[in-house]
Scaffold this active site. Structure first.
Site, mmCIF file in Angstrom:
data_model
loop_
_atom_site.group_PDB
_atom_site.id
_atom_site.type_symbol
_atom_site.label_atom_id
_atom_site.label_comp_id
_atom_site.label_asym_id
_atom_site.label_seq_id
_atom_site.Cartn_x
_atom_site.Cartn_y
_atom_site.Cartn_z
ATOM 1 N N CYS A 63 -6.009 59.855 106.568
ATOM 2 C CA CYS A 63 -5.376 58.544 106.753
ATOM 3 C C CYS A 63 -4.088 58.393 105.944
ATOM 4 O O CYS A 63 -3.077 57.908 106.456
ATOM 5 C CB CYS A 63 -6.345 57.442 106.384
ATOM 6 S SG CYS A 63 -7.127 57.665 104.778
ATOM 7 N N GLY B 4 -11.584 53.292 103.214
ATOM 8 C CA GLY B 4 -11.501 54.743 103.260
ATOM 9 C C GLY B 4 -12.810 55.419 102.904
ATOM 10 O O GLY B 4 -13.037 56.572 103.258
ATOM 11 N N LYS C 232 -4.340 67.074 100.243
ATOM 12 C CA LYS C 232 -4.198 66.875 101.690
ATOM 13 C C LYS C 232 -2.800 66.360 102.015
ATOM 14 O O LYS C 232 -2.204 66.737 103.025
ATOM 15 C CB LYS C 232 -5.226 65.839 102.186
ATOM 16 C CG LYS C 232 -6.669 66.328 102.255
ATOM 17 C CD LYS C 232 -7.607 65.155 102.567
ATOM 18 C CE LYS C 232 -9.076 65.570 102.429
ATOM 19 N NZ LYS C 232 -9.994 64.385 102.471
ATOM 20 N N HIS D 24 -4.254 50.764 103.697
ATOM 21 C CA HIS D 24 -3.749 51.480 102.526
ATOM 22 C C HIS D 24 -2.270 51.142 102.335
ATOM 23 O O HIS D 24 -1.542 50.921 103.297
ATOM 24 C CB HIS D 24 -3.839 52.993 102.742
ATOM 25 C CG HIS D 24 -5.233 53.539 102.772
ATOM 26 N ND1 HIS D 24 -6.345 52.809 102.431
ATOM 27 C CD2 HIS D 24 -5.679 54.781 103.088
ATOM 28 C CE1 HIS D 24 -7.416 53.583 102.537
ATOM 29 N NE2 HIS D 24 -7.043 54.778 102.948
ATOM 30 N N GLY E 171 -20.459 54.349 112.356
ATOM 31 C CA GLY E 171 -19.630 54.305 111.154
ATOM 32 C C GLY E 171 -18.438 53.376 111.323
ATOM 33 O O GLY E 171 -18.193 52.837 112.409
#
Lengths: 336, 336
Positions: free
Chosen positions: A129, A160, A213, A242, A10
């Protein structure tokens, strides 16, 4: 030191290989695991070819492993945590599976490193993140005067959503440039030439889980159960890194200069704040970099005890792989 | 009705031609003006070819004109305002030149239409696009309980920088898809695959002028000199239509349902707020549309008297050309 990576193929798994290759950890053995689909792939690390093995419930696969970095989604983390930790390995988990469990520390080394030293289940959770990036920037402010509430709007990169999502964004732009209809698979809507105010699924109060979150993880990491966070999380057509527009209220007013001094001295933070020279953090420039970059520092014109700033950080690096490796480094440096 | 457009070749000028062609105004004559560079161009309107004339200080050009829509930058507006209004025309100005002058009304018809009826200099200012969109959405909230402060993060399309900037974004993506280095001319940095936290020039407190417009123009339009607004304005790689994440605090707490009901009934507002069906406003869908779209309505988790929502509106349409035409329509409908 013996290391395992679960989810090696990944986006985060691949970045873990990069990060582990450049940090100071002395690695004697690296084992890679993945799904049946990924099994058999070969990745190069420290002049060795390593074959990805299928993740199964065979605990022997994790015998003698010191740290297992797991980044294969919450369902996989939940299903295999016992297998991975059975023989003594510490599992550093990138998923949301255990983040809010009382017996699992949630760690950003610059903020709450010592929490990593008390992990009764041998599981340590890596935060989301967007939260990592925000708390690294909030910490130096919080150390001057406690942060009481936060408003944050995010500008989140395709990364993301994983490597395939990044490719989809490239493909969408190539299709549009070629006059073709772009394909939409990885996001709810076309991302090219668009912004999508929807990341993860919708939950309480019509907030998304991604937004919640940022509330719950921030409270846990900062040991501040009363801190209030309202987030709006938005996907933007950026590849990696980000960005976040943050307004933070503190118990006593902090001036921009005070904040700037604190940011400049804070571990993991790098200042880029020279508006006169058109200098401020931007995701295109900072993909692949380690720090949380901070700029656009100014007073909150809507709050006498508020300050506002802009942060950019690589989602796959500090937002995932790097933070996980730093957790292992912290434990190695501090365990008795 | 005799109408003039100054800046006819620009993105807003072209949209004015579109909007005027579809609204109810009965137009007997349309005169187009532009720079020396644009002069001689021909545009079709209501089955006539109209030649763009160079804007000069000849006041006769504006004789008998009822409304002159001016969109050629603040310097041009300042230099030619006397010429344009000398023979009785009402100048509806899209630039920032006069917006904060006490003797020039700053008008969003849904919010403060009556202000347009008192324009002693025969100049009416059209607000900044980001402000128009925000105040149309704030008004129905403000009518329930006065808005006391606002935090807003914007996601602004290339269109805000004009037609050439929109083309530059397309060209950058085409160049990148073709493996070429993209050209950067219209923005401070590459916009493709990037976000840029910098619109207009830097001013007081390290805020940009774009950000301060959202404070000062909102106060004037809403007749609320004490309303506090802290904005972070960010350019995103979107063609048309700006998005805004808004947190509004009111004197008494307003529930999301109360807000939803108010938005649904408000003029100029259209609700798209069905998270369960992945429905919320997005700029790609809403370019070329008239309303200010509102969605993602929810409580502000960091403020007991706060509410948060997401708006999208076409910057060239409601953010500029449409609002200007609506000002003229308001005056026609209400003047004695």
């Amino acid at each position: 030191m013996k290391i395992a990576i679960v989810g090696a193929s990944g986006a985060v798994g691949q970045e873990l290989l990069n990060v582990l290759g450049t940090r100071g950890l002395h690695i004697d053995e690296l084992r890679l695991f993945g799904s049946a689909r990924s099994a058999g792939r070969v990745y190069r690390f420290a002049n060795n070819d390593i074959i990805v093995k299928e993740l199964t419930h065979n605990a022997d696969d994790f015998a003698d492993i010191d740290f297992a970095f797991v980044s294969a989604g919450a369902a996989t983390s939940r299903e295999y945590a016992d297998t991975i930790t059975a023989r003594g390995a510490i599992m550093i988990d990138n998923s949301s599976a255990f983040r809010l469990c009382d017996d699992v520390p949630l760690v950003v080394p610059e903020v709450n490193g010592p929490d990593a030293l008390n992990a009764p289940r041998r599981i340590i959770a890596n935060p989301n993140c967007t939260t990592i990036q925000m708390v690294v920037a909030l910490k130096p402010i919080h150390d001057i005067s406690p942060v009481t509430r936060v408003h944050v709007a995010t500008y989140q990169a395709a990364s993301g959503a994983g490597a395939a999502a990044m490719q989809e964004l490239i493909d969408q732009h190539a299709d549009i440039a070629a006059g073709k209809e772009p394909t939409v698979q990885r996001f709810a809507h076309q991302l090219a030439f668009n912004v999508i105010p929807h990341i993860d699924v919708f939950a309480d109060d019509d907030y998304t889980r991604e937004e919640l979150k940022m509330l719950h993880e921030t409270r846990k990491i900062m040991h501040s159960p009363d801190i209030a966070v309202s987030a709006t999380c938005v996907r933007v057509p950026v590849m990696r890194a980000h960005s976040e527009a943050i307004w933070a209220e503190t118990e006593r007013a902090i001036s921009p200069d005070e904040a700037r001094t604190a940011f400049a001295a804070a571990p993991g933070v790098e200042l880029i704040d020279d508006p006169a020279a058109n200098k401020y953090p931007m995701p295109l420039d900072l993909a692949g970099c380690d720090p949380v970059y901070v700029g656009r520092i100014r007073p909150d014109l809507a709050n006498d005890r508020g300050i506002t700033f802009w942060t950019v950080s690589d989602q796959i690096r500090k937002g995932a792989a790097l933070n996980a490796v730093q957790i292992a480094e912290y434990i190695i440096a501090h365990r008795s």
